[in-house]
Write a protein that holds these residues in place. Structure first.
Motif, PDB file in Angstrom:
ATOM      1  N   ALA A  39      34.019  51.786  48.539  1.00 33.22           N
ATOM      2  CA  ALA A  39      33.891  50.393  48.089  1.00 33.22           C
ATOM      3  C   ALA A  39      35.261  49.785  47.815  1.00 33.22           C
ATOM      4  O   ALA A  39      35.523  48.635  48.174  1.00 33.22           O
ATOM      5  N   HIS A  40      36.144  50.553  47.208  1.00 38.06           N
ATOM      6  CA  HIS A  40      37.484  50.055  46.918  1.00 38.06           C
ATOM      7  C   HIS A  40      38.298  49.880  48.189  1.00 38.06           C
ATOM      8  O   HIS A  40      39.100  48.943  48.289  1.00 38.06           O
ATOM      9  N   LEU A  41      38.085  50.728  49.169  1.00 36.52           N
ATOM     10  CA  LEU A  41      38.773  50.603  50.450  1.00 36.52           C
ATOM     11  C   LEU A  41      38.346  49.322  51.166  1.00 36.52           C
ATOM     12  O   LEU A  41      39.188  48.571  51.673  1.00 36.52           O
ATOM     13  N   VAL A  42      37.052  49.050  51.185  1.00 33.94           N
ATOM     14  CA  VAL A  42      36.546  47.820  51.795  1.00 33.94           C
ATOM     15  C   VAL A  42      37.104  46.607  51.052  1.00 33.94           C
ATOM     16  O   VAL A  42      37.581  45.646  51.674  1.00 33.94           O
ATOM     17  N   ALA A  43      37.058  46.633  49.728  1.00 37.27           N
ATOM     18  CA  ALA A  43      37.579  45.522  48.930  1.00 37.27           C
ATOM     19  C   ALA A  43      39.066  45.300  49.202  1.00 37.27           C
ATOM     20  O   ALA A  43      39.519  44.156  49.313  1.00 37.27           O
ATOM     21  N   LEU A  44      39.815  46.368  49.340  1.00 29.80           N
ATOM     22  CA  LEU A  44      41.243  46.270  49.631  1.00 29.80           C
ATOM     23  C   LEU A  44      41.471  45.598  50.987  1.00 29.80           C
ATOM     24  O   LEU A  44      42.335  44.729  51.126  1.00 29.80           O
ATOM     25  N   ALA A  45      40.683  45.967  51.982  1.00 31.66           N
ATOM     26  CA  ALA A  45      40.784  45.340  53.305  1.00 31.66           C
ATOM     27  C   ALA A  45      40.434  43.851  53.217  1.00 31.66           C
ATOM     28  O   ALA A  45      41.079  43.015  53.856  1.00 31.66           O
ATOM     29  N   TRP A  46      39.423  43.516  52.429  1.00 32.62           N
ATOM     30  CA  TRP A  46      39.040  42.110  52.276  1.00 32.62           C
ATOM     31  C   TRP A  46      40.136  41.299  51.593  1.00 32.62           C
ATOM     32  O   TRP A  46      40.412  40.174  51.988  1.00 32.62           O
ATOM     33  N   VAL A  47      40.756  41.862  50.575  1.00 35.41           N
ATOM     34  CA  VAL A  47      41.877  41.170  49.917  1.00 35.41           C
ATOM     35  C   VAL A  47      43.003  40.975  50.932  1.00 35.41           C
ATOM     36  O   VAL A  47      43.607  39.913  51.010  1.00 35.41           O
ATOM     37  N   GLY A  48      43.259  41.997  51.730  1.00 31.69           N
ATOM     38  CA  GLY A  48      44.323  41.931  52.722  1.00 31.69           C
ATOM     39  C   GLY A  48      44.110  40.884  53.788  1.00 31.69           C
ATOM     40  O   GLY A  48      45.057  40.289  54.283  1.00 31.69           O
ATOM     41  N   ARG A  49      42.861  40.631  54.134  1.00 34.11           N
ATOM     42  CA  ARG A  49      42.616  39.603  55.156  1.00 34.11           C
ATOM     43  C   ARG A  49      42.337  38.225  54.552  1.00 34.11           C
ATOM     44  O   ARG A  49      42.076  37.275  55.262  1.00 34.11           O
ATOM     45  N   GLY A  50      42.398  38.145  53.223  1.00 35.64           N
ATOM     46  CA  GLY A  50      42.285  36.847  52.562  1.00 35.64           C
ATOM     47  C   GLY A  50      40.882  36.424  52.185  1.00 35.64           C
ATOM     48  O   GLY A  50      40.677  35.290  51.755  1.00 35.64           O
ATOM     49  N   ALA A  51      39.917  37.304  52.329  1.00 37.00           N
ATOM     50  CA  ALA A  51      38.540  36.966  51.957  1.00 37.00           C
ATOM     51  C   ALA A  51      38.377  36.890  50.441  1.00 37.00           C
ATOM     52  O   ALA A  51      37.506  36.173  49.945  1.00 37.00           O
ATOM     53  N   PHE A  52      39.214  37.630  49.715  1.00 30.89           N
ATOM     54  CA  PHE A  52      39.232  37.618  48.251  1.00 30.89           C
ATOM     55  C   PHE A  52      40.688  37.562  47.797  1.00 30.89           C
ATOM     56  O   PHE A  52      41.567  38.097  48.474  1.00 30.89           O
ATOM     57  N   GLU A  53      40.900  36.951  46.658  1.00 28.02           N
ATOM     58  CA  GLU A  53      42.234  36.943  46.045  1.00 28.02           C
ATOM     59  C   GLU A  53      42.405  38.234  45.255  1.00 28.02           C
ATOM     60  O   GLU A  53      41.420  38.817  44.793  1.00 28.02           O
ATOM     61  N   PRO A  54      43.654  38.676  45.070  1.00 32.94           N
ATOM     62  CA  PRO A  54      43.871  39.914  44.297  1.00 32.94           C
ATOM     63  C   PRO A  54      43.226  39.893  42.918  1.00 32.94           C
ATOM     64  O   PRO A  54      42.679  40.906  42.470  1.00 32.94           O
ATOM     65  N   GLU A  55      43.245  38.738  42.257  1.00 38.95           N
ATOM     66  CA  GLU A  55      42.657  38.666  40.917  1.00 38.95           C
ATOM     67  C   GLU A  55      41.129  38.773  40.936  1.00 38.95           C
ATOM     68  O   GLU A  55      40.495  38.973  39.905  1.00 38.95           O
ATOM     69  N   ASP A  56      40.542  38.658  42.141  1.00 36.36           N
ATOM     70  CA  ASP A  56      39.092  38.788  42.292  1.00 36.36           C
ATOM     71  C   ASP A  56      38.693  40.143  42.882  1.00 36.36           C
ATOM     72  O   ASP A  56      37.604  40.307  43.434  1.00 36.36           O
ATOM     73  N   PHE A  57      39.595  41.123  42.736  1.00 35.39           N
ATOM     74  CA  PHE A  57      39.362  42.431  43.342  1.00 35.39           C
ATOM     75  C   PHE A  57      38.059  43.062  42.872  1.00 35.39           C
ATOM     76  O   PHE A  57      37.303  43.608  43.685  1.00 35.39           O
ATOM     77  N   GLU A  58      37.772  42.991  41.580  1.00 32.64           N
ATOM     78  CA  GLU A  58      36.529  43.599  41.076  1.00 32.64           C
ATOM     79  C   GLU A  58      35.306  42.924  41.685  1.00 32.64           C
ATOM     80  O   GLU A  58      34.304  43.597  41.967  1.00 32.64           O
ATOM     81  N   ASP A  59      35.374  41.611  41.919  1.00 30.80           N
ATOM     82  CA  ASP A  59      34.275  40.915  42.605  1.00 30.80           C
ATOM     83  C   ASP A  59      34.132  41.435  44.036  1.00 30.80           C
ATOM     84  O   ASP A  59      33.020  41.579  44.548  1.00 30.80           O
ATOM     85  N   ALA A  60      35.278  41.699  44.673  1.00 24.19           N
ATOM     86  CA  ALA A  60      35.252  42.243  46.036  1.00 24.19           C
ATOM     87  C   ALA A  60      34.589  43.620  46.046  1.00 24.19           C
ATOM     88  O   ALA A  60      33.795  43.926  46.945  1.00 24.19           O
ATOM     89  N   VAL A  61      34.903  44.434  45.056  1.00 24.43           N
ATOM     90  CA  VAL A  61      34.286  45.768  44.957  1.00 24.43           C
ATOM     91  C   VAL A  61      32.781  45.619  44.746  1.00 24.43           C
ATOM     92  O   VAL A  61      31.983  46.295  45.419  1.00 24.43           O
ATOM     93  N   ASP A  62      32.382  44.743  43.844  1.00 26.24           N
ATOM     94  CA  ASP A  62      30.954  44.520  43.596  1.00 26.24           C
ATOM     95  C   ASP A  62      30.245  44.047  44.863  1.00 26.24           C
ATOM     96  O   ASP A  62      29.127  44.483  45.165  1.00 26.24           O
ATOM     97  N   THR A  63      30.905  43.169  45.612  1.00 24.93           N
ATOM     98  CA  THR A  63      30.334  42.657  46.860  1.00 24.93           C
ATOM     99  C   THR A  63      30.225  43.774  47.891  1.00 24.93           C
ATOM    100  O   THR A  63      29.224  43.863  48.616  1.00 24.93           O
ATOM    101  N   ALA A  64      31.237  44.639  47.950  1.00 19.87           N
ATOM    102  CA  ALA A  64      31.189  45.764  48.886  1.00 19.87           C
ATOM    103  C   ALA A  64      29.989  46.662  48.582  1.00 19.87           C
ATOM    104  O   ALA A  64      29.298  47.117  49.499  1.00 19.87           O
ATOM    105  N   TRP A  65      29.725  46.894  47.301  1.00 20.92           N
ATOM    106  CA  TRP A  65      28.553  47.687  46.902  1.00 20.92           C
ATOM    107  C   TRP A  65      27.261  46.969  47.279  1.00 20.92           C
ATOM    108  O   TRP A  65      26.347  47.562  47.846  1.00 20.92           O
ATOM    109  N   ALA A  66      27.189  45.681  46.956  1.00 20.80           N
ATOM    110  CA  ALA A  66      25.947  44.920  47.128  1.00 20.80           C
ATOM    111  C   ALA A  66      25.598  44.668  48.596  1.00 20.80           C
ATOM    112  O   ALA A  66      24.416  44.648  48.958  1.00 20.80           O
TER     113      ALA A  66
END
Length: 109
Positions: A39-66
């Motif tokens: 989940a953290h790997l997916v979130a990291l990739a999403w932050v890297g491509r601009g789908a999420f901002e770094p400050e929204d990393f936990e939201d990205a992780v939650d989204t990766a799970w969901a």
């Protein structure tokens, strides 16, 4: 913050750059990660491509799970520019992997 070690992310970045012959090994490596790491790997990739901002990393992780509907290794190996996205994600999150990269490259010699 990150539930995956920078060394594992660097391993995936370099494995991705190896080309399609290494894809089976890359998929096996990602599949071998625990679910938090995936989940953290997916979130990291999403932050890297601009789908999420770094400050929204936990939201990205939650989204990766969901939103997980495909095995992570299939999803990520199908992502265009995976290595670049992961590098950009690490940078955006303020993770310096200079030493990790040096250790990784020294191990390849």
């Amino acid at each position: 913050m990150l539930e995956i070690s920078p060394a594992k992310v660097v391993h995936i970045i370099y494995q991705t750059r190896e080309g399609r012959m290494a894809e089976e090994e890359l998929r096996a490596f990602i599949a071998g990660l625990n679910e938090d790491e995936q989940a953290h790997l997916v979130a990291l990739a999403w932050v890297g491509r601009g789908a999420f901002e770094p400050e929204d990393f936990e939201d990205a992780v939650d989204t990766a799970w969901a939103e997980r509907s495909t095995p992570t290794e299939v999803y990520l190996t199908g992502m265009p520019h995976l290595a670049e996205n992961l590098e950009a994600g690490l940078e955006a999150m303020g993770v310096d992997v200079t030493e990790v990269e040096a250790d990784f490259l020294d191990g390849d010699r």
